[in-house]
Scaffold this motif. Sequence first.
Motif, PDB file in Angstrom:
ATOM      1  N   ALA A  19       1.349  -0.784  -0.116  1.00 23.20           N
ATOM      2  CA  ALA A  19       0.331  -0.041  -0.287  1.00 23.20           C
ATOM      3  C   ALA A  19       0.625   1.002   0.112  1.00 23.20           C
ATOM      4  O   ALA A  19       0.402   1.904  -0.421  1.00 23.20           O
ATOM      5  CB  ALA A  19      -0.671   0.006   1.501  1.00 23.20           C
ATOM      6  N   ILE A  20       1.940   1.190   0.772  1.00 17.74           N
ATOM      7  CA  ILE A  20       2.688   2.549   0.545  1.00 17.74           C
ATOM      8  C   ILE A  20       3.563   2.737  -0.548  1.00 17.74           C
ATOM      9  O   ILE A  20       3.699   3.827  -1.116  1.00 17.74           O
ATOM     10  CB  ILE A  20       3.879   2.056   2.254  1.00 17.74           C
ATOM     11  CG1 ILE A  20       3.069   2.542   3.235  1.00 17.74           C
ATOM     12  CG2 ILE A  20       5.028   3.133   1.944  1.00 17.74           C
ATOM     13  CD1 ILE A  20       3.925   1.514   4.324  1.00 17.74           C
ATOM     14  N   ALA A  21       3.542   1.721  -1.204  1.00 16.21           N
ATOM     15  CA  ALA A  21       4.480   2.083  -2.136  1.00 16.21           C
ATOM     16  C   ALA A  21       3.597   2.017  -3.523  1.00 16.21           C
ATOM     17  O   ALA A  21       3.364   3.589  -4.006  1.00 16.21           O
ATOM     18  CB  ALA A  21       4.647   0.567  -2.901  1.00 16.21           C
ATOM     19  N   VAL A  22       1.735   1.855  -3.682  1.00 16.61           N
ATOM     20  CA  VAL A  22       1.010   3.200  -4.763  1.00 16.61           C
ATOM     21  C   VAL A  22       0.743   3.950  -3.748  1.00 16.61           C
ATOM     22  O   VAL A  22       0.994   4.748  -4.381  1.00 16.61           O
ATOM     23  CB  VAL A  22      -0.029   1.496  -3.825  1.00 16.61           C
ATOM     24  CG1 VAL A  22      -1.813   2.070  -4.810  1.00 16.61           C
ATOM     25  CG2 VAL A  22       0.490  -0.470  -4.000  1.00 16.61           C
ATOM     26  N   LEU A  23       1.059   4.386  -2.877  1.00 24.65           N
ATOM     27  CA  LEU A  23       1.160   5.376  -2.787  1.00 24.65           C
ATOM     28  C   LEU A  23       1.936   6.642  -2.942  1.00 24.65           C
ATOM     29  O   LEU A  23       2.057   7.620  -3.120  1.00 24.65           O
ATOM     30  CB  LEU A  23       0.113   5.948  -0.834  1.00 24.65           C
ATOM     31  CG  LEU A  23      -0.878   4.922  -0.381  1.00 24.65           C
ATOM     32  CD1 LEU A  23      -0.851   5.250   1.147  1.00 24.65           C
ATOM     33  CD2 LEU A  23      -2.238   5.675  -1.350  1.00 24.65           C
ATOM     34  N   TYR A  24       3.415   5.780  -2.763  1.00 21.60           N
ATOM     35  CA  TYR A  24       4.556   6.837  -3.271  1.00 21.60           C
ATOM     36  C   TYR A  24       4.689   6.796  -4.581  1.00 21.60           C
ATOM     37  O   TYR A  24       5.118   8.141  -5.142  1.00 21.60           O
ATOM     38  CB  TYR A  24       5.317   5.850  -2.293  1.00 21.60           C
ATOM     39  CG  TYR A  24       6.924   6.731  -2.940  1.00 21.60           C
ATOM     40  CD1 TYR A  24       6.920   7.680  -2.177  1.00 21.60           C
ATOM     41  CD2 TYR A  24       7.786   6.300  -3.954  1.00 21.60           C
ATOM     42  CE1 TYR A  24       8.512   8.394  -2.330  1.00 21.60           C
ATOM     43  CE2 TYR A  24       9.045   6.904  -3.880  1.00 21.60           C
ATOM     44  CZ  TYR A  24       9.222   8.342  -3.017  1.00 21.60           C
ATOM     45  OH  TYR A  24      10.777   8.449  -3.806  1.00 21.60           O
ATOM     46  N   ARG A  25       4.015   5.757  -5.019  1.00 27.75           N
ATOM     47  CA  ARG A  25       4.322   6.083  -6.957  1.00 27.75           C
ATOM     48  C   ARG A  25       2.749   7.141  -7.362  1.00 27.75           C
ATOM     49  O   ARG A  25       3.155   7.469  -8.341  1.00 27.75           O
ATOM     50  CB  ARG A  25       4.029   4.358  -7.075  1.00 27.75           C
ATOM     51  CG  ARG A  25       3.657   4.641  -8.524  1.00 27.75           C
ATOM     52  CD  ARG A  25       5.034   4.718  -9.041  1.00 27.75           C
ATOM     53  NE  ARG A  25       5.305   4.412 -10.413  1.00 27.75           N
ATOM     54  CZ  ARG A  25       6.390   5.165 -11.426  1.00 27.75           C
ATOM     55  NH1 ARG A  25       7.461   6.149 -10.755  1.00 27.75           N
ATOM     56  NH2 ARG A  25       6.351   4.865 -12.847  1.00 27.75           N
TER      57      ARG A  25
END
Length: 469
Positions: free
Chosen positions: A445-451
């Motif tokens: 989820a953090i990767a999705v939000l960061y992207r």
Amino acid sequence: MIRENRLYDELSIGDTESVKRVCTANDLFVFAHASGNLNPLHIPDEEDKDRTEAVAPSMWVGALISSVLGNVLPGPGTLYRSQSLRFLDRVHVGDELTITVSVKDKLPNSVVVMDTKVTGRGGETVAEGVAEVLAPERKVRIDMEELPEIVLQRHQHFDHYIHLCEGLEPLVTAVVAPEEKESLGGALLAARHSLIRPILIGSEPLIRQAALDAGEDLGPYEIIDIPDHVAAAGRAVELVHEGYAGAIMKGHLHTSDLLHQVLKSKGGLRTSRRMSHAFVMDVPGLDHPLIISDAAINIMPDLVTKVDITQSAIDVALALGIEKPKVGVLSAVETVNPQIPSTLDAAALSKMSDRGQIKGGVVDGPLAMDNAMDAEAATTKGVTGLVAGHAEVLIVPNLEAGNMLAKQLAFVSGADAAGIALGASVPIILTSRADGEKARLASCAIAVLYRFWQENGVPVGSRLAEAAE
């Protein structure tokens, strides 16, 4: 607060005391654990932030009466004989209640009859009844602050990040060497939650065996059969260059084998920034996420590297919706000491932030761990500023300190830790076999939000707020 009880002879008919109490979600979770009553009507749904209809158990309401009898009137030393109750209304999270007890009668043998009532914010009666109690036999004074604090093992910050990803397109993610059931299971779990769309790269026989071991169906997923781990990592990097993948996820291979391909001078995913790692920690009892950097990649970073580490950690915080991240640069002490090099680096980073060389956050240091995280400790030591006692990001002196701090929070304090590598052109999801399901989901989820933040320049939460308007 010191409370003193009242003995039988000190009580008079008509004596009355009231206490106010607001029903919280924590109250309902604690009561569910203590009573074993797991009726879903009584348990708030933290993933549905709009849901407010969780009903407080009636016996929780009744327990509030016992707290007034035992703490206030007659007070410490009181023992129940009986309690009748009628429940006339329901209580929800956020409701303010008034609990009132009155002396109705005094019977022989120190028995006292009490009228008991609980009313809601508007004065409506929630519960009423009559209690018979044994009045205290001797004078007692107690400190109401002595009860040990309960820290609930809840991870509401990770739940929130997973919730924020709802409605976004799954992030196409090249998963390198998911060749045993934990690494494969984490990727497929994230896929089921629509966080990522995995491309599985590695030894196809091992991947299929891992799926068999985990009871997983690989039917919906693309598999690229490359048994060699370094070559599999290279293919993941190529998928990013081809515009097909927007993130890379580490499976069952050495981190160095993955990063070797990511950091190649030709054909890698290098940017102008030094690559670093950040743990996003969801710590029970802490009202904000805690970002710790760098605990996995840079062993003994110099000042130039720490600038990049700090900027990347701030960027993660911004992507997660923290508007002006408070960054504490850690050392053993909170004063500059030339014999402790990390204090010099911390002071330099703080001044570089003041001059705009590090952007987006408020950076202060050196700070010791106590005055970075605890406002009272900061006040006691005379440490002032926006960060002292309120740090949301911690920059550690070296990898050893960061790794020990993160693992102490995880294995002693019950925190969940999501890992992400930064500084490449796309986020690199780093998970551990020791991670639980929530941590694996949160890393994705953090990767999705960061992207999303990389591509749009604003966090998902800002877009959702604009859409709501």
